[in-house]
Design a protein around this motif. Structure first.
Motif, PDB file in Angstrom:
ATOM      1  N   ALA A 119       8.071   1.697   1.218  1.00 30.02           N
ATOM      2  CA  ALA A 119       8.309   2.984   0.558  1.00 30.02           C
ATOM      3  C   ALA A 119       9.552   2.934  -0.331  1.00 30.02           C
ATOM      4  CB  ALA A 119       8.449   4.084   1.614  1.00 30.02           C
ATOM      5  N   VAL A 120      10.640   2.368   0.192  1.00 35.18           N
ATOM      6  CA  VAL A 120      11.876   2.266  -0.594  1.00 35.18           C
ATOM      7  C   VAL A 120      11.657   1.370  -1.812  1.00 35.18           C
ATOM      8  CG1 VAL A 120      14.276   1.505  -0.561  1.00 35.18           C
ATOM      9  CG2 VAL A 120      13.329   2.703   1.420  1.00 35.18           C
ATOM     10  N   GLY A 180       9.174   2.551  -9.275  1.00 34.92           N
ATOM     11  CA  GLY A 180       8.844   3.631 -10.181  1.00 34.92           C
ATOM     12  C   GLY A 180      10.047   4.196 -10.898  1.00 34.92           C
ATOM     13  N   LEU A 181      11.179   4.312 -10.207  1.00 36.68           N
ATOM     14  CA  LEU A 181      12.366   4.930 -10.775  1.00 36.68           C
ATOM     15  C   LEU A 181      13.071   4.032 -11.776  1.00 36.68           C
ATOM     16  CD1 LEU A 181      14.402   7.318 -10.735  1.00 36.68           C
ATOM     17  CD2 LEU A 181      15.606   6.100  -8.898  1.00 36.68           C
ATOM     18  N   GLY A 191       0.820  -1.209   0.000  1.00 40.22           N
ATOM     19  CA  GLY A 191       0.000   0.000   0.000  1.00 40.22           C
ATOM     20  C   GLY A 191       0.852   1.256   0.000  1.00 40.22           C
ATOM     21  N   ILE A 192       1.869   1.281   0.856  1.00 39.93           N
ATOM     22  CA  ILE A 192       2.765   2.436   0.898  1.00 39.93           C
ATOM     23  C   ILE A 192       3.611   2.493  -0.368  1.00 39.93           C
ATOM     24  CG2 ILE A 192       4.743   3.442   2.123  1.00 39.93           C
ATOM     25  CD1 ILE A 192       3.520   2.411   4.709  1.00 39.93           C
ATOM     26  N   LEU A 251       6.173   8.812  -7.476  1.00 38.38           N
ATOM     27  CA  LEU A 251       7.276   9.755  -7.286  1.00 38.38           C
ATOM     28  C   LEU A 251       8.518   9.267  -8.033  1.00 38.38           C
ATOM     29  CD1 LEU A 251       8.550  12.229  -5.948  1.00 38.38           C
ATOM     30  CD2 LEU A 251       9.003  10.814  -3.920  1.00 38.38           C
ATOM     31  N   GLY A 252       8.797   7.958  -7.938  1.00 36.17           N
ATOM     32  CA  GLY A 252       9.918   7.394  -8.672  1.00 36.17           C
ATOM     33  C   GLY A 252       9.718   7.494 -10.179  1.00 36.17           C
ATOM     34  N   THR A 253       8.470   7.256 -10.637  1.00 36.65           N
ATOM     35  CA  THR A 253       8.170   7.372 -12.065  1.00 36.65           C
ATOM     36  C   THR A 253       8.359   8.809 -12.542  1.00 36.65           C
ATOM     37  OG1 THR A 253       6.554   5.566 -11.869  1.00 36.65           O
ATOM     38  CG2 THR A 253       6.420   6.965 -13.828  1.00 36.65           C
TER      39      THR A 253
END
Length: 283
Positions: free
Chosen positions: A173-174, A180-181, A84-85, A92-94
Protein backbone atom coordinates in the motif's frame (compact mmCIF):
# COMPACT_ATOMS: atom_id res chain seq x y z
CA UNK A 1 -1.37 15.32 -20.83
CA UNK A 2 2.25 15.38 -21.92
CA UNK A 3 3.12 17.48 -24.91
CA UNK A 4 4.06 15.48 -27.95
CA UNK A 5 7.72 16.01 -28.75
CA UNK A 6 8.72 15.97 -32.39
CA UNK A 7 12.24 14.68 -32.06
CA UNK A 8 13.96 12.15 -29.84
CA UNK A 9 16.97 13.29 -27.88
CA UNK A 10 20.06 11.11 -27.33
CA UNK A 11 20.23 12.74 -23.88
CA UNK A 12 16.89 11.14 -23.03
CA UNK A 13 18.31 7.69 -23.84
CA UNK A 14 21.44 8.34 -21.76
CA UNK A 15 19.42 9.52 -18.77
CA UNK A 16 17.15 6.49 -19.07
CA UNK A 17 20.16 4.19 -19.22
CA UNK A 18 21.52 5.68 -15.98
CA UNK A 19 18.17 5.09 -14.26
CA UNK A 20 17.98 1.50 -15.49
CA UNK A 21 21.57 0.83 -14.46
CA UNK A 22 20.95 1.92 -10.86
CA UNK A 23 17.73 -0.08 -10.70
CA UNK A 24 19.42 -3.17 -12.10
CA UNK A 25 22.33 -2.97 -9.66
CA UNK A 26 20.35 -2.33 -6.47
CA UNK A 27 16.68 -3.21 -7.05
CA UNK A 28 15.85 0.26 -5.71
CA UNK A 29 16.92 3.83 -6.21
CA UNK A 30 16.66 3.85 -9.98
CA UNK A 31 13.03 4.88 -9.94
CA UNK A 32 13.65 7.77 -7.61
CA UNK A 33 16.29 9.08 -10.02
CA UNK A 34 13.89 8.94 -12.98
CA UNK A 35 11.81 12.01 -12.18
CA UNK A 36 14.84 14.25 -11.39
CA UNK A 37 16.44 13.04 -14.62
CA UNK A 38 13.43 14.20 -16.61
CA UNK A 39 13.02 17.42 -14.61
CA UNK A 40 16.65 18.56 -14.66
CA UNK A 41 17.85 16.81 -17.81
CA UNK A 42 14.90 17.45 -20.13
CA UNK A 43 13.18 20.38 -18.42
CA UNK A 44 9.87 18.64 -17.73
CA UNK A 45 7.55 19.44 -14.81
CA UNK A 46 7.11 16.91 -12.01
CA UNK A 47 3.44 16.10 -12.81
CA UNK A 48 4.35 15.42 -16.47
CA UNK A 49 7.53 13.52 -15.65
CA UNK A 50 5.93 11.13 -13.15
CA UNK A 51 3.95 8.86 -15.55
CA UNK A 52 6.82 8.61 -18.07
CA UNK A 53 9.27 7.85 -15.24
CA UNK A 54 6.96 5.06 -14.09
CA UNK A 55 6.71 3.68 -17.62
CA UNK A 56 10.50 3.54 -17.89
CA UNK A 57 10.95 2.07 -14.43
CA UNK A 58 8.19 -0.49 -14.91
CA UNK A 59 9.45 -1.65 -18.31
CA UNK A 60 13.03 -2.00 -17.11
CA UNK A 61 11.92 -3.71 -13.87
CA UNK A 62 9.91 -6.22 -15.89
CA UNK A 63 13.00 -7.11 -17.89
CA UNK A 64 15.09 -7.42 -14.73
CA UNK A 65 12.52 -9.47 -12.82
CA UNK A 66 12.31 -12.02 -15.64
CA UNK A 67 15.85 -13.11 -14.73
CA UNK A 68 14.83 -13.50 -11.09
CA UNK A 69 11.79 -15.56 -12.05
CA UNK A 70 13.94 -17.92 -14.11
CA UNK A 71 16.35 -18.31 -11.20
CA UNK A 72 13.53 -18.94 -8.72
CA UNK A 73 14.45 -15.89 -6.60
CA UNK A 74 11.10 -14.06 -6.83
CA UNK A 75 8.71 -14.65 -3.93
CA UNK A 76 5.81 -14.40 -6.33
CA UNK A 77 2.98 -14.90 -3.82
CA UNK A 78 4.30 -12.07 -1.66
CA UNK A 79 4.94 -9.99 -4.78
CA UNK A 80 1.40 -10.51 -6.09
CA UNK A 81 -0.10 -9.50 -2.74
CA UNK A 82 2.02 -6.35 -2.48
CA UNK A 83 1.43 -5.43 -6.11
CA UNK A 84 -2.32 -6.08 -5.99
CA UNK A 85 -2.80 -3.77 -3.02
CA UNK A 86 -0.32 -1.26 -4.45
CA UNK A 87 -2.19 -1.01 -7.76
CA UNK A 88 -5.45 -0.36 -5.86
CA UNK A 89 -3.87 2.40 -3.74
CA UNK A 90 -1.81 4.04 -6.51
CA UNK A 91 -4.76 6.00 -8.02
CA UNK A 92 -5.16 7.75 -4.66
CA UNK A 93 -1.57 8.97 -4.93
CA UNK A 94 -2.16 10.04 -8.55
CA UNK A 95 -5.32 11.93 -7.53
CA UNK A 96 -3.40 13.76 -4.82
CA UNK A 97 -0.49 14.56 -7.15
CA UNK A 98 -2.86 16.25 -9.58
CA UNK A 99 -4.14 18.55 -6.83
CA UNK A 100 -0.95 19.50 -5.02
CA UNK A 101 1.12 22.52 -6.13
CA UNK A 102 4.23 21.47 -8.05
CA UNK A 103 6.58 22.99 -5.47
CA UNK A 104 4.98 20.72 -2.85
CA UNK A 105 5.54 17.69 -5.06
CA UNK A 106 9.16 18.68 -5.62
CA UNK A 107 9.64 19.18 -1.88
CA UNK A 108 8.06 15.81 -1.03
CA UNK A 109 10.21 14.13 -3.65
CA UNK A 110 13.35 15.72 -2.22
CA UNK A 111 12.45 14.55 1.30
CA UNK A 112 11.86 11.01 0.02
CA UNK A 113 15.23 11.05 -1.73
CA UNK A 114 17.05 12.21 1.39
CA UNK A 115 15.42 9.46 3.47
CA UNK A 116 16.36 6.83 0.91
CA UNK A 117 19.92 8.16 0.64
CA UNK A 118 20.39 8.04 4.41
CA UNK A 119 19.00 4.51 4.69
CA UNK A 120 21.04 3.26 1.75
CA UNK A 121 24.23 4.73 3.18
CA UNK A 122 23.62 3.20 6.63
CA UNK A 123 22.85 -0.17 5.05
CA UNK A 124 26.05 -0.03 3.00
CA UNK A 125 28.10 0.69 6.13
CA UNK A 126 26.55 -2.29 7.92
CA UNK A 127 27.23 -4.54 4.93
CA UNK A 128 30.82 -3.36 4.67
CA UNK A 129 31.30 -3.93 8.41
CA UNK A 130 30.17 -7.52 8.13
CA UNK A 131 26.90 -7.18 9.99
CA UNK A 132 23.64 -8.27 8.45
CA UNK A 133 21.43 -11.22 7.83
CA UNK A 134 22.60 -14.70 7.23
CA UNK A 135 20.46 -16.04 4.38
CA UNK A 136 17.80 -18.46 5.54
CA UNK A 137 18.19 -18.24 9.32
CA UNK A 138 16.51 -14.90 10.05
CA UNK A 139 19.27 -12.88 11.77
CA UNK A 140 22.90 -12.85 12.77
CA UNK A 141 24.15 -12.67 16.32
CA UNK A 142 24.41 -8.87 16.13
CA UNK A 143 20.92 -8.32 14.69
CA UNK A 144 17.58 -7.61 16.42
CA UNK A 145 15.06 -10.42 17.08
CA UNK A 146 13.69 -12.46 14.21
CA UNK A 147 11.50 -10.53 11.74
CA UNK A 148 7.75 -11.17 11.57
CA UNK A 149 7.86 -12.62 8.04
CA UNK A 150 10.11 -15.67 8.03
CA UNK A 151 10.95 -18.48 5.65
CA UNK A 152 9.95 -22.03 6.55
CA UNK A 153 13.25 -24.00 6.85
CA UNK A 154 11.53 -27.13 5.58
CA UNK A 155 10.15 -25.66 2.36
CA UNK A 156 12.22 -22.49 1.85
CA UNK A 157 8.98 -20.55 1.38
CA UNK A 158 7.35 -17.87 3.51
CA UNK A 159 5.32 -19.21 6.42
CA UNK A 160 2.01 -17.46 5.76
CA UNK A 161 -0.03 -16.05 8.65
CA UNK A 162 -2.43 -13.11 8.96
CA UNK A 163 0.43 -11.10 10.41
CA UNK A 164 2.63 -11.86 7.43
CA UNK A 165 -0.16 -10.97 4.98
CA UNK A 166 -0.87 -7.72 6.84
CA UNK A 167 2.80 -6.72 6.90
CA UNK A 168 3.32 -7.38 3.20
CA UNK A 169 0.01 -5.73 2.33
CA UNK A 170 1.03 -2.57 4.18
CA UNK A 171 4.34 -2.49 2.29
CA UNK A 172 2.42 -2.77 -0.97
CA UNK A 173 0.00 0.00 0.00
CA UNK A 174 2.77 2.46 0.91
CA UNK A 175 4.68 1.57 -2.25
CA UNK A 176 1.59 2.01 -4.44
CA UNK A 177 0.74 5.38 -2.92
CA UNK A 178 4.33 6.57 -3.48
CA UNK A 179 4.15 5.37 -7.08
CA UNK A 180 1.03 7.35 -7.80
CA UNK A 181 2.08 10.47 -5.90
CA UNK A 182 5.73 10.80 -6.94
CA UNK A 183 6.03 8.71 -10.10
CA UNK A 184 8.51 6.26 -8.57
CA UNK A 185 8.49 2.48 -8.79
CA UNK A 186 8.36 2.00 -5.04
CA UNK A 187 11.59 0.06 -4.70
CA UNK A 188 12.88 2.59 -2.18
CA UNK A 189 10.02 1.43 0.07
CA UNK A 190 9.96 -2.27 -0.83
CA UNK A 191 13.66 -3.14 -0.52
CA UNK A 192 14.34 -1.71 2.97
CA UNK A 193 10.94 -2.96 4.20
CA UNK A 194 11.59 -6.52 3.00
CA UNK A 195 15.09 -6.40 4.51
CA UNK A 196 13.61 -5.19 7.81
CA UNK A 197 10.50 -7.37 8.10
CA UNK A 198 11.56 -10.62 6.36
CA UNK A 199 14.52 -12.97 6.30
CA UNK A 200 14.51 -13.30 2.51
CA UNK A 201 18.02 -13.28 1.07
CA UNK A 202 19.40 -10.10 -0.48
CA UNK A 203 19.15 -11.50 -4.02
CA UNK A 204 15.59 -12.62 -3.35
CA UNK A 205 14.65 -9.18 -2.02
CA UNK A 206 16.03 -7.44 -5.13
CA UNK A 207 14.31 -9.87 -7.53
CA UNK A 208 10.99 -9.65 -5.66
CA UNK A 209 11.22 -5.86 -5.53
CA UNK A 210 11.72 -5.64 -9.29
CA UNK A 211 8.69 -7.89 -9.86
CA UNK A 212 6.48 -5.76 -7.60
CA UNK A 213 7.75 -2.55 -9.21
CA UNK A 214 6.89 -3.91 -12.66
CA UNK A 215 3.35 -4.83 -11.62
CA UNK A 216 2.57 -1.62 -9.72
CA UNK A 217 4.06 0.54 -12.45
CA UNK A 218 2.01 -1.26 -15.10
CA UNK A 219 -1.23 -0.54 -13.26
CA UNK A 220 -0.36 3.09 -12.57
CA UNK A 221 0.82 3.73 -16.13
CA UNK A 222 -2.36 2.13 -17.51
CA UNK A 223 -4.42 4.53 -15.41
CA UNK A 224 -2.35 7.53 -16.59
CA UNK A 225 -2.60 6.39 -20.21
CA UNK A 226 -6.37 6.11 -19.88
CA UNK A 227 -6.41 9.75 -18.75
CA UNK A 228 -4.44 10.97 -21.77
CA UNK A 229 -0.74 10.46 -20.95
CA UNK A 230 1.46 9.98 -24.05
CA UNK A 231 5.26 9.79 -23.64
CA UNK A 232 6.26 11.40 -26.95
CA UNK A 233 9.52 10.69 -28.76
CA UNK A 234 11.79 11.75 -25.89
CA UNK A 235 9.75 9.69 -23.45
CA UNK A 236 10.12 6.54 -25.53
CA UNK A 237 13.85 7.15 -25.87
CA UNK A 238 14.04 7.44 -22.09
CA UNK A 239 12.17 4.12 -21.72
CA UNK A 240 14.44 2.35 -24.23
CA UNK A 241 17.52 3.65 -22.45
CA UNK A 242 16.20 2.44 -19.09
CA UNK A 243 15.70 -1.09 -20.44
CA UNK A 244 19.24 -1.15 -21.84
CA UNK A 245 20.61 0.14 -18.52
CA UNK A 246 18.71 -2.55 -16.63
CA UNK A 247 20.26 -5.31 -18.75
CA UNK A 248 23.71 -3.88 -18.12
CA UNK A 249 23.06 -3.48 -14.39
CA UNK A 250 21.86 -7.06 -13.93
CA UNK A 251 24.96 -8.30 -15.81
CA UNK A 252 27.33 -6.21 -13.66
CA UNK A 253 25.64 -6.75 -10.27
CA UNK A 254 27.38 -10.05 -9.40
CA UNK A 255 30.79 -8.57 -10.23
CA UNK A 256 30.65 -5.34 -8.20
CA UNK A 257 30.87 -4.65 -4.48
CA UNK A 258 27.33 -3.80 -3.40
CA UNK A 259 28.36 -1.74 -0.38
CA UNK A 260 30.56 0.64 -2.40
CA UNK A 261 27.87 1.04 -5.04
CA UNK A 262 25.28 1.87 -2.41
CA UNK A 263 27.53 4.51 -0.87
CA UNK A 264 28.13 6.16 -4.24
CA UNK A 265 24.45 6.07 -5.14
CA UNK A 266 23.38 7.41 -1.75
CA UNK A 267 25.73 10.40 -2.01
CA UNK A 268 24.57 11.11 -5.57
CA UNK A 269 20.95 10.83 -4.46
CA UNK A 270 21.52 13.29 -1.62
CA UNK A 271 23.09 15.77 -4.06
CA UNK A 272 20.12 15.47 -6.44
CA UNK A 273 17.71 15.88 -3.51
CA UNK A 274 19.38 19.13 -2.51
CA UNK A 275 18.98 20.33 -6.08
CA UNK A 276 15.28 19.48 -5.88
CA UNK A 277 15.02 21.48 -2.64
CA UNK A 278 16.56 24.50 -4.35
CA UNK A 279 14.09 24.10 -7.22
CA UNK A 280 11.14 23.87 -4.80
CA UNK A 281 12.23 26.98 -2.91
CA UNK A 282 12.79 28.97 -6.08
CA UNK A 283 9.49 27.93 -7.70
Amino acid sequence: MLPELSSASPLAALLGAAVGLVLGLTGAGGGIFAVPALVFGLGWGVPQAGPVALLAVGASAAVGSAQGLRAGLVRYRAAMLMAGIGVCVAPLGTWMAQRLPERWLVGLFAIAMLIVAARMYRASRRTAGGAGKVPGNGASANCPPLPPCRLDPATGRLHWTWRVAGTLGTIGAVSGFASGLLGVGGGFVIVPALRRFTDITVHGVVATSLFVIALISAGTVANAWWHGMHPGAQGWMFVAGAIAGMLLGRALAPRLAASKLQQIFSMLMAAVALGMVVKALSA
